[in-house]
Design an enzyme around this catalytic site. Structure first.
Site, PDB file in Angstrom:
ATOM      1  N   CYS A 104      12.063  27.892  24.183  1.00 33.54           N
ATOM      2  CA  CYS A 104      10.733  27.946  24.805  1.00 33.54           C
ATOM      3  C   CYS A 104       9.768  28.269  23.677  1.00 33.54           C
ATOM      4  O   CYS A 104       9.694  29.419  23.241  1.00 33.54           O
ATOM      5  CB  CYS A 104      10.667  29.006  25.899  1.00 33.54           C
ATOM      6  SG  CYS A 104       9.003  29.191  26.562  1.00 33.54           S
ATOM      7  N   CYS A 160       6.773  30.805  24.891  1.00 35.78           N
ATOM      8  CA  CYS A 160       7.025  32.217  25.240  1.00 35.78           C
ATOM      9  C   CYS A 160       8.520  32.465  25.208  1.00 35.78           C
ATOM     10  O   CYS A 160       9.120  32.402  24.142  1.00 35.78           O
ATOM     11  CB  CYS A 160       6.375  32.589  26.570  1.00 35.78           C
ATOM     12  SG  CYS A 160       6.620  31.408  27.917  1.00 35.78           S
ATOM     13  N   SER A 161       9.136  32.743  26.364  1.00 35.18           N
ATOM     14  CA  SER A 161      10.568  33.027  26.355  1.00 35.18           C
ATOM     15  C   SER A 161      11.221  32.578  27.658  1.00 35.18           C
ATOM     16  O   SER A 161      12.117  33.238  28.161  1.00 35.18           O
ATOM     17  CB  SER A 161      10.822  34.518  26.116  1.00 35.18           C
ATOM     18  OG  SER A 161      10.149  35.268  27.114  1.00 35.18           O
ATOM     19  N   CYS A 162      10.771  31.447  28.228  1.00 32.04           N
ATOM     20  CA  CYS A 162      11.364  30.931  29.467  1.00 32.04           C
ATOM     21  C   CYS A 162      12.863  30.738  29.256  1.00 32.04           C
ATOM     22  O   CYS A 162      13.291  30.194  28.228  1.00 32.04           O
ATOM     23  CB  CYS A 162      10.722  29.600  29.847  1.00 32.04           C
ATOM     24  SG  CYS A 162       8.957  29.753  30.158  1.00 32.04           S
TER      25      CYS A 162
END
Lengths: 212, 91
Positions: free
Chosen positions: A116, A119-121
């Site tokens: 991602c 962000c940090s999906c």
């Protein structure tokens, strides 16, 4: 004596971790204020908050591993999983929440890896909390440009003829890599197969483990 | 299904945008259509969000990184909302 400065090193010679004596950041203070207000107004109880945190912490890659092991064992299930990941994991009692699950199948000629960049999906419902490196800028910025170099740092060296497909979770999908089934696993049942499915193989930075 | 190519708009609007910078202006192939999802550019500000088609677009590393691509034929897929995409004629 390995170190003379006793104020900064423990008896084992390692530096002490500094205490967190700094004041709260704005958003830490805001989080506490919101939480206290919601408890005061009776919207949530402290017990519910603790239980939710515990439920989040208890999710682990074991659930994703069960899905992979089932797909390895049952070709009809694998077909359903690749066609509609969310529906197929529902069958096993797992839920994709608001997001949609896309399952990416590794083959001898194609290798998938997930990132991602924004962000940090991450498919937390199947894999638990993401590893720290997944959230760091080094991984996020490099794997989209030099995926093979990044994979080699994880110990995964792919032949040039294997197509590398990087998947950037930019919006509403979450991605699970279906690793290739290791050789020498022919008579193994789903429970035994699931023990070979490590977290990194479902992100795509490793292969599933070989049987012992 | 014939391969349909699209170009990501070369826009740089302010605000919450979920189209990666490194894909702006790049040409890719529609890998699959995902259905309609709420526009995060409105949702981020608690506005009533329009439902927009979301598409998975596949780019070659050669298209994104040019001669700096590690292996030009490797690919990157990303989810892009329809208002960021413009059709182009397959050449």
């Amino acid at each position: 004596m390995p170190h003379d400065d006793n104020d900064h090193f423990s008896p084992s010679g390692h530096p002490y971790q500094p205490d967190q004596d700094h004041p709260l950041t704005k958003w830490q203070a805001m989080e506490i204020a919101m939480r206290e207000l919601m408890v005061e107004k009776g919207i949530l109880t402290r017990k519910e908050i603790t239980e939710t945190v515990e439920a989040m912490d208890s999710r682990s890659p074991a659930d994703g591993a069960k899905v992979v092991a089932r797909a390895w064992s049952d070709s009809d299930y694998k077909a359903r999983l690749l066609a509609d990941g969310s529906a197929a994991i529902n069958e096993m009692g797992f839920h994709a929440d608001a997001m949609r699950l896309v399952v990416l199948e590794n083959t001898p000629t194609e290798h998938n890896v997930v990132v991602c960049t924004l962000c940090s999906c991450y498919p937390r419902n199947l894999l638990g909390l993401p590893p720290d490196w997944y959230k760091q800028r080094a991984y996020r910025s490099r794997v989209v440009k030099n995926p093979r170099a990044v994979l080699s740092e994880f110990g995964l060296i792919l032949p040039a003829k294997t197509r590398v497909r990087v998947h950037d979770s930019t919006a509403d999908m979450r991605y699970l890599v279906l690793p290739t089934r290791p050789k020498g696993t022919d008579g193994m049942n789903e429970t035994a197969l699931a023990t070979l499915v490590n977290r990194d193989s479902m992100i795509g930075v490793a292969q599933a483990s070989d049987p012992k | 299904m014939t391969k349909k190519f699209v170009r990501v708009k070369d826009w740089f609007p302010p605000g919450h945008v979920r189209t990666p910078y490194f894909l702006r202006g790049k040409i890719g192939m529609i890998e699959r259509q995902l259905g309609a999802f709420e526009n995060p550019e409105q949702r981020a500000y608690r506005q009533k969000a329009d439902k927009l088609q979301l598409l998975r677009v596949r780019f070659t590393m050669a298209e994104i990184w040019g001669k700096n691509a590690e292996i030009p034929t490797d690919t990157l897929d990303a989810e892009i909302y329809e208002h960021w995409l413009e059709p182009i004629d397959a050449t």
